[in-house]
Scaffold this motif. Structure first.
Motif, PDB file in Angstrom:
ATOM      1  N   PRO A  50      -3.267   6.851 -68.468  1.00  0.00           N
ATOM      2  CA  PRO A  50      -2.331   5.727 -68.512  1.00  0.00           C
ATOM      3  C   PRO A  50      -2.644   4.789 -69.682  1.00  0.00           C
ATOM      4  O   PRO A  50      -3.806   4.625 -70.067  1.00  0.00           O
ATOM      5  CB  PRO A  50      -2.581   5.013 -67.172  1.00  0.00           C
ATOM      6  N   HIS A  51      -1.582   4.137 -70.181  1.00  0.00           N
ATOM      7  CA  HIS A  51      -1.771   3.183 -71.274  1.00  0.00           C
ATOM      8  C   HIS A  51      -2.311   1.854 -70.748  1.00  0.00           C
ATOM      9  O   HIS A  51      -2.229   1.578 -69.547  1.00  0.00           O
ATOM     10  CB  HIS A  51      -0.447   2.990 -72.008  1.00  0.00           C
ATOM     11  N   ALA A  52      -2.784   1.029 -71.678  1.00  0.00           N
ATOM     12  CA  ALA A  52      -3.409  -0.248 -71.289  1.00  0.00           C
ATOM     13  C   ALA A  52      -2.462  -1.102 -70.457  1.00  0.00           C
ATOM     14  O   ALA A  52      -2.858  -1.662 -69.412  1.00  0.00           O
ATOM     15  CB  ALA A  52      -3.825  -0.996 -72.562  1.00  0.00           C
ATOM     16  N   GLU A  53      -1.192  -1.164 -70.876  1.00  0.00           N
ATOM     17  CA  GLU A  53      -0.225  -2.019 -70.168  1.00  0.00           C
ATOM     18  C   GLU A  53      -0.047  -1.555 -68.715  1.00  0.00           C
ATOM     19  O   GLU A  53       0.099  -2.368 -67.798  1.00  0.00           O
ATOM     20  CB  GLU A  53       1.148  -1.987 -70.859  1.00  0.00           C
ATOM     21  N   VAL A  54      -0.069  -0.239 -68.515  1.00  0.00           N
ATOM     22  CA  VAL A  54       0.132   0.314 -67.165  1.00  0.00           C
ATOM     23  C   VAL A  54      -0.957  -0.206 -66.221  1.00  0.00           C
ATOM     24  O   VAL A  54      -0.684  -0.690 -65.123  1.00  0.00           O
ATOM     25  CB  VAL A  54       0.124   1.862 -67.209  1.00  0.00           C
ATOM     26  N   PRO A  75       3.974  -2.229 -77.602  1.00  0.00           N
ATOM     27  CA  PRO A  75       4.172  -1.290 -76.480  1.00  0.00           C
ATOM     28  C   PRO A  75       4.994  -0.081 -76.928  1.00  0.00           C
ATOM     29  O   PRO A  75       5.964  -0.221 -77.670  1.00  0.00           O
ATOM     30  CB  PRO A  75       4.927  -2.121 -75.451  1.00  0.00           C
ATOM     31  N   CYS A  76       4.566   1.091 -76.461  1.00  0.00           N
ATOM     32  CA  CYS A  76       5.221   2.308 -76.906  1.00  0.00           C
ATOM     33  C   CYS A  76       6.626   2.415 -76.324  1.00  0.00           C
ATOM     34  O   CYS A  76       6.938   1.835 -75.286  1.00  0.00           O
ATOM     35  CB  CYS A  76       4.407   3.536 -76.520  1.00  0.00           C
ATOM     36  N   ALA A  77       7.455   3.183 -77.091  1.00  0.00           N
ATOM     37  CA  ALA A  77       8.872   3.267 -76.704  1.00  0.00           C
ATOM     38  C   ALA A  77       9.279   4.720 -76.524  1.00  0.00           C
ATOM     39  O   ALA A  77      10.451   5.019 -76.397  1.00  0.00           O
ATOM     40  CB  ALA A  77       9.717   2.637 -77.825  1.00  0.00           C
ATOM     41  N   PRO A  84       7.349   5.345 -71.448  1.00  0.00           N
ATOM     42  CA  PRO A  84       7.239   4.214 -72.386  1.00  0.00           C
ATOM     43  C   PRO A  84       6.839   2.906 -71.696  1.00  0.00           C
ATOM     44  O   PRO A  84       7.431   2.519 -70.673  1.00  0.00           O
ATOM     45  CB  PRO A  84       8.651   4.093 -72.970  1.00  0.00           C
ATOM     46  N   CYS A  85       5.875   2.240 -72.285  1.00  0.00           N
ATOM     47  CA  CYS A  85       5.411   0.958 -71.718  1.00  0.00           C
ATOM     48  C   CYS A  85       6.466  -0.132 -71.849  1.00  0.00           C
ATOM     49  O   CYS A  85       6.552  -1.029 -70.991  1.00  0.00           O
ATOM     50  CB  CYS A  85       4.128   0.520 -72.415  1.00  0.00           C
ATOM     51  N   ALA A  86       7.257  -0.069 -72.934  1.00  0.00           N
ATOM     52  CA  ALA A  86       8.275  -1.120 -73.133  1.00  0.00           C
ATOM     53  C   ALA A  86       9.236  -1.128 -71.940  1.00  0.00           C
ATOM     54  O   ALA A  86       9.584  -2.192 -71.410  1.00  0.00           O
ATOM     55  CB  ALA A  86       9.021  -0.868 -74.437  1.00  0.00           C
TER      56      ALA A  86
HETATM   57 ZN   LIG Z   1       2.451   2.847 -73.867  1.00  0.00          ZN
END
Ligand SMILES: [Zn+2]
Ligand SMILES: Nc1c(/N=C/[C@H](O)[C@H](O)[C@H](O)COP(=O)(O)O)[nH]c(=O)[nH]c1=O
Ligand SMILES: Nc1c(N[C@@H]2O[C@H](COP(=O)(O)O)[C@@H](O)[C@H]2O)[nH]c(=O)[nH]c1=O
Length: 361
Positions: A50-54, A75-77, A84-86
């Motif tokens: 998972p990404h940091a934002e998740v 944030p990735c799209a 995508p985190c966005a």
């Molecule tokens: Zn992301």
């Protein structure tokens, strides 16, 4: 009440903590805050996860609605290995997004921000940008050039020697300075030396830090596959790739070192620019060139390097017959010297670490 910069520093500390372990992804940190209260923290642990934002939004739970998020990379799209985190930020109804730096990869840059803004979310970028760009310098370089970021590393006496006339070199720099070298090994995806360094120093080229660390892929330039299999670099402590010319006997070498990958050139000699293209295809984003002198000279002559890390010990060796730091043939005129720019000077124990960057004309 923390300022935007202080909340971003917290996210940057989280990103910095994972440098060297997220490749081929960047190191990213994120924190979720509401009314001055920290609700969630997150960092991208490794590629595919998972990404940091998740992580940060999950920790905040329902309180994420109406909160602020500070994230060190736009944030990735896109749908990579994770959604995508966005879109997640929009879905969780985050109110404001503070970003340290955009993803300079033209394919990505701005798309995440566009999704956020079109959902009516307030976006502010460029907070602590310098620090954020430095953290993912290798990743951004690779995204922009599709070539590994190349660091030339050398350790020498003050008068520029890397060994005595008998080849003795243990040790020039202190244990502290050599520990810093291992931190750089952890940070780089691959480490490269020439066959002579293997024969003279029998190095392990592994990362040996008190706190552990990732071993880079060991890359040995050996045009004729002349090295015997007993050398330490051929042990199974880390992946090892040997690069050779088209006339080398790959089958014979594979019999003695079956677990070692052989990259055989279509040319008689090893063409460095071709090798860099190869390494990029193998997703090697950063390369630490530990020498020796003739290897350094080849990278310098072909202008295939981004930074020099010179470790200088307060020792004087003297002697024309001692091994000097960069070998090969010198240019005829001083005007043909490779011009670089000093960027940082750092004392490490009794030694000096100078980082210089190649000046891009
Ligand atoms: Zn992301
Ligand atoms: N001789 C010195 C260096 N020597 C660097 C050599 O190329 C080789 O990497 C060493 O033998 C390290 O081996 P291993 O991979 O740790 O097993 N490098 C340094 O930074 N300082 C020195 O004094
Ligand atoms: N690690 C990271 C990002 N990394 C971005 O996403 C890409 C990898 O996507 P994936 O294959 O799905 O992991 C990577 O190349 C980079 O552009 N983005 C973020 O929003 N947050 C993160 O923590």
């Amino acid at each position: 009440m923390r300022t935007n910069e202080e909340w971003m520093d917290l996210a940057l500390n989280l990103a910095e903590a994972t440098i060297g372990q997220t490749s081929p992804n960047p190191s990213v940190g994120a924190v979720v805050v509401k009314n001055g209260e920290l609700l969630g923290v997150g960092t991208h642990i490794r590629a595919g996860g998972p990404h940091a934002e998740v992580h940060a939004i999950a920790q905040a739970g329902d309180e994420a609605e109406g909160a602020d998020i500070y994230v060190t990379l736009e944030p990735c799209a896109h749908y990579g290995k994770t959604p995508p985190c966005a879109e997640l930020i929009v879905e969780k109804r985050i109110k404001r997004v503070f970003i340290a730096c955009l993803d300079p990869n033209p394919k990505v840059a701005g798309k995440g921000v566009a999704i956020l803004k079109s959902a009516g979310i307030e976006v502010e970028t460029g907070i602590q940008e310098e620090r954020a760009l430095k953290i993912n310098e290798h990743f951004f370089h690779f995204m922009l050039t599709n070539r590994p970021f190349i660091t030339l590393k050398a350790a020498m006496t003050l008068d520029g020697k890397t060994a005595t006339s008998t080849g003795d070199s243990k040790w020039i720099t202190s244990a502290e300075a050599r520990n810093d070298v291992h931190k750089e090994r952890h940070r780089h995806d691959a480490i490269l030396v020439g066959r002579n360094t293997v024969e003279y120093d029998n190095p392990n080229l592994t990362t040996r830090l008190p706190q552990g660390g990732k071993n880079p892929v060991r890359i040995i330039l050996d045009t004729n596959l002349s090295l015997q299999s007993h050398y330490a670099v051929f042990n199974n402590e880390a992946p090892t790739w040997v690069v050779c010319g088209k006339n080398a006997d790959k089958e014979l070498f594979n019999k003695t070192c079956p677990h070692v990958k052989v990259l055989q050139m279509i040319t008689k000699n090893i063409v460095l620019s071709d090798l860099m293209e190869w390494l990029a295809e193998e997703n090697i984003q950063s390369l630490y060139v530990e020498g020796g002198g003739t290897i350094h000279q080849a990278f310098i002559k072909e202008k295939i390097f981004d930074e020099c890390h010179w470790y200088i010990a307060p020792k004087l060796l003297g002697g024309q017959d001692a091994r000097s730091v960069v070998g090969g043939k010198s240019p005829l005129l001083m005007k043909d010297a490779e011009n670089i720019e000093f960027s940082t000077f750092k004392q490490i124990g009794p030694d000096l670490k100078i980082i210089a960057t190649r000046r891009v004309e």
